[in-house]
Design an enzyme around this catalytic site. Structure first.
Site, PDB file in Angstrom:
ATOM      1  N   ILE A 106       0.852  -1.191   0.000  1.00 34.40           N
ATOM      2  CA  ILE A 106       0.000   0.000   0.000  1.00 34.40           C
ATOM      3  C   ILE A 106       0.887   1.240   0.000  1.00 34.40           C
ATOM      4  CG2 ILE A 106      -1.802   1.263   1.251  1.00 34.40           C
ATOM      5  CD1 ILE A 106      -2.372  -1.455   2.734  1.00 34.40           C
ATOM      6  N   CYS A 107       0.637   2.124  -0.929  1.00 36.65           N
ATOM      7  CA  CYS A 107       1.351   3.396  -0.987  1.00 36.65           C
ATOM      8  C   CYS A 107       0.511   4.423  -0.222  1.00 36.65           C
ATOM      9  CB  CYS A 107       1.543   3.814  -2.446  1.00 36.65           C
ATOM     10  SG  CYS A 107       2.389   5.391  -2.636  1.00 36.65           S
ATOM     11  N   LEU A 108       0.869   4.646   1.041  1.00 39.64           N
ATOM     12  CA  LEU A 108       0.134   5.551   1.914  1.00 39.64           C
ATOM     13  C   LEU A 108       1.154   6.198   2.847  1.00 39.64           C
ATOM     14  CD1 LEU A 108      -2.756   6.472   2.774  1.00 39.64           C
ATOM     15  CD2 LEU A 108      -2.770   4.544   4.366  1.00 39.64           C
ATOM     16  N   CYS A 167       1.203   6.538  -6.979  1.00 41.75           N
ATOM     17  CA  CYS A 167       2.384   6.523  -6.098  1.00 41.75           C
ATOM     18  C   CYS A 167       3.646   6.687  -6.895  1.00 41.75           C
ATOM     19  CB  CYS A 167       2.428   5.211  -5.334  1.00 41.75           C
ATOM     20  SG  CYS A 167       1.116   5.146  -4.123  1.00 41.75           S
TER      21      CYS A 167
END
EC number: 2.3.2.23
Length: 167
Positions: A106-108, A167
């Site tokens: 996950i790109c967070l 991302c």
């Protein structure tokens, strides 16, 4: 008598693991008592070790993910809460989303550079719910196949470039 030896706890060091365990116990209780909407803790995942959680998640009503079921894997290092948990989607259904790679990474930003010890498992879950709920089109990140072929198994080892589109 040596200076400082008469204080309670003098000479005792606080181990980071002790802080982690205490914090995780507190967060576990909070999560069980007030889980984020559509999320439940897989109780079996914490029976042997409190440092790895599996959270079952349902797509929020009225979103592209309504009716879908996902699993999140949380792993807590010995430096938690000063270091963010490793969080990724796992299992058979990885959401198709511009910020979620097909391997579950996950790109967070709150999972890396914007992490704060003030955040919790609940706040991470709410951020992921929000990220999925605001999605307008189901698609993978444009570099998905290259990333999945070349990335480290641990998403925290990735140097993410955050920007609005992907991302």
């Amino acid at each position: 008598m040596e200076a400082g030896k008469d204080r309670p706890g003098a000479g005792m060091e606080v181990r980071p693991e002790g802080l982690r365990e205490k914090r995780l116990q507190k967060e576990l209780l909070a999560f069980q008592n007030d889980p984020p909407p559509g999320m439940t803790l897989d109780e079996k995942s914490v029976q042997n070790s409190i440092t790895q959680w599996i959270v079952d998640m349902e797509g929020a009503p009225g979103t592209l993910y309504e009716g879908e079921k996902f699993q999140l894997l949380f792993k807590f290092s010995s430096r938690y809460p000063f270091d963010s948990p490793q969080v990724m989607f796992t299992g058979d259904n990885i959401p198709v989303h511009p910020h979620v790679y097909s391997n579950g990474h996950i790109c967070l930003s709150i999972l890396t550079e914007d992490w704060s010890p003030a955040l919790s498992v609940q706040s991470v879950c709410l951020s992921i719910i929000s990220m999925l709920s605001s999605c307008k089109e189901k698609r993978r990140p444009p570099d998905n196949s290259f990333y999945v072929r070349t990335c480290n198994k641990n998403p925290k080892k990735t140097k993410w470039w955050y920007h609005d589109d992907t991302c």
